[in-house]
Design a protein around this motif. Sequence first.
Motif, short mmCIF file in Angstrom:
data_model
loop_
_atom_site.label_atom_id
_atom_site.label_comp_id
_atom_site.label_asym_id
_atom_site.label_seq_id
_atom_site.Cartn_x
_atom_site.Cartn_y
_atom_site.Cartn_z
N ASP A 75 0.96 -1.39 0.20
CA ASP A 75 -0.37 0.00 -0.18
C ASP A 75 1.11 1.42 -0.31
O ASP A 75 0.59 2.60 -0.96
N SER A 76 2.00 1.20 0.83
CA SER A 76 2.75 2.34 1.14
C SER A 76 3.41 2.50 -0.11
O SER A 76 4.17 3.34 -0.19
N THR A 77 3.62 1.25 -1.49
CA THR A 77 4.95 1.52 -2.58
C THR A 77 4.10 1.88 -4.00
O THR A 77 4.48 2.23 -5.38
N LYS A 78 2.63 1.73 -3.41
CA LYS A 78 1.41 1.39 -4.85
C LYS A 78 1.71 2.98 -5.21
O LYS A 78 1.90 4.17 -4.78
N ASP A 79 2.10 3.08 -6.24
CA ASP A 79 2.04 4.65 -7.65
C ASP A 79 3.63 4.97 -7.08
O ASP A 79 3.51 6.55 -7.24
N THR A 80 4.65 5.08 -6.68
CA THR A 80 5.82 4.59 -6.50
C THR A 80 5.77 6.19 -7.64
O THR A 80 6.44 7.26 -7.65
N ILE A 81 5.65 5.48 -9.00
CA ILE A 81 6.21 6.39 -10.29
C ILE A 81 4.89 6.77 -10.19
O ILE A 81 4.31 6.36 -11.00
N ASN A 82 4.60 8.23 -10.01
CA ASN A 82 3.35 9.48 -10.77
C ASN A 82 3.86 10.27 -11.05
O ASN A 82 4.90 10.97 -11.28
N LYS A 83 2.64 11.68 -11.17
CA LYS A 83 2.47 12.63 -12.09
C LYS A 83 3.45 13.15 -10.80
O LYS A 83 3.71 14.41 -11.85
N ASP A 84 3.69 13.09 -9.81
CA ASP A 84 4.53 14.31 -9.59
C ASP A 84 5.51 13.65 -8.87
O ASP A 84 6.73 14.76 -9.19
N THR A 85 6.16 12.54 -8.84
CA THR A 85 7.40 11.48 -9.22
C THR A 85 7.69 12.11 -10.34
O THR A 85 9.02 13.16 -11.02
#
Length: 384
Positions: free
Chosen positions: A204-214
Amino acid sequence: MYNILTLNKIAACGLDRLGDNYTVTDDVTADVDGIILRSYKMHDMELPQSLKAVARAGAGTNNIPIDKCSEKGIVVFNTPGANANAVKELVIAGMLIASRDIIGGNTWANTLTGDDAAKQVEKGKSNFAGCEIKGKTLGVIGLGAIGILVANAAVALGMDVIGYDPYLSVGNALQLNRHVHCVHDPNEVYKAADYVTIHVPLLDSTKDTINKDTLAIMKDGVVILNFARGGLVNNDDIKAAIASGKVKKYVVDFPDSETINQPGIIAIPHLGASTEESEDNCAKMAADEIKDYLENGNITNSVNFPNCSLPVDKVGRITVIHKNEPNVIAKFTDVLKEVNISDMINKSKGDYAYTIINTDHTVTEETAKKLEELDSVIAVRIIK
């Protein structure tokens, strides 16, 4: 005699390590002591009452109902590092095919016909020019068994490597090439890297680590490599970043309906651990783990219970899976007051704990039953 259920094809070199005291079946209705599997999805499976351990011949355990197993006192193992070299090699290949348009060039070359194909090659090859990875910066998110090998290989290829892992162990740190620059903030990786590869479990804590913000932090034209789990990268955000030119290529080993046949996405059909060597290594490690647990009560590489082991050199051995609560050990020793405890070890992991007790006397079923009746106890086994 122990019974083992295989839910996928497991390399014979692994199953052979179990020995003559084991029978292996693929009958899902059988009463079995252990299960060895690869990617079979167990979530809807009814777990046998006799089941004591599950060994995943691979690193990821998303296909196993971990919480359900923990509640029933079933130890779940995985095989960290057994397929690490295979994944490392594919990550390096992923960087190369993202940098040099090898796939596009091959597809185009196979369309050429006629006696002048060689001339057409020379005329058209400039359409598939790329860049070298030497001198570029690779950012590695997650420096576990695979991340370390990737980082070290990239250094050997002449890349600058920057890594981030807030849980980096001392043992893993010692294996890192001294030229790998470790940082305490992932944003430093995103800002500096020409290539970003992610090697963390899907939680849950790593889901979507790479996203629009990163992605917004990264260089224009960055290459993203995902050989860990699909959910670590947000599909909508990565496609938008490719369309805008922020991301040059996205190489993913976990393609789905949203990432297949998409511009700028190189979809690899989950080939990370698909080598003969990797499958053999995983099978051997899984078999060794489940055998040591069933025969000796030792736990190595469990995802739901702590690593815990003792040499087997006494008359009696009893193991207890229990909740991680105060004063539990005192209750155990009170029940065992009529036998001499020669050695004991207790380890905890989150809400659960595990205790191995060696005694100078054989532990009776009656004594084991008294332990099972304690409120905090989940499962008891007499090993000797």
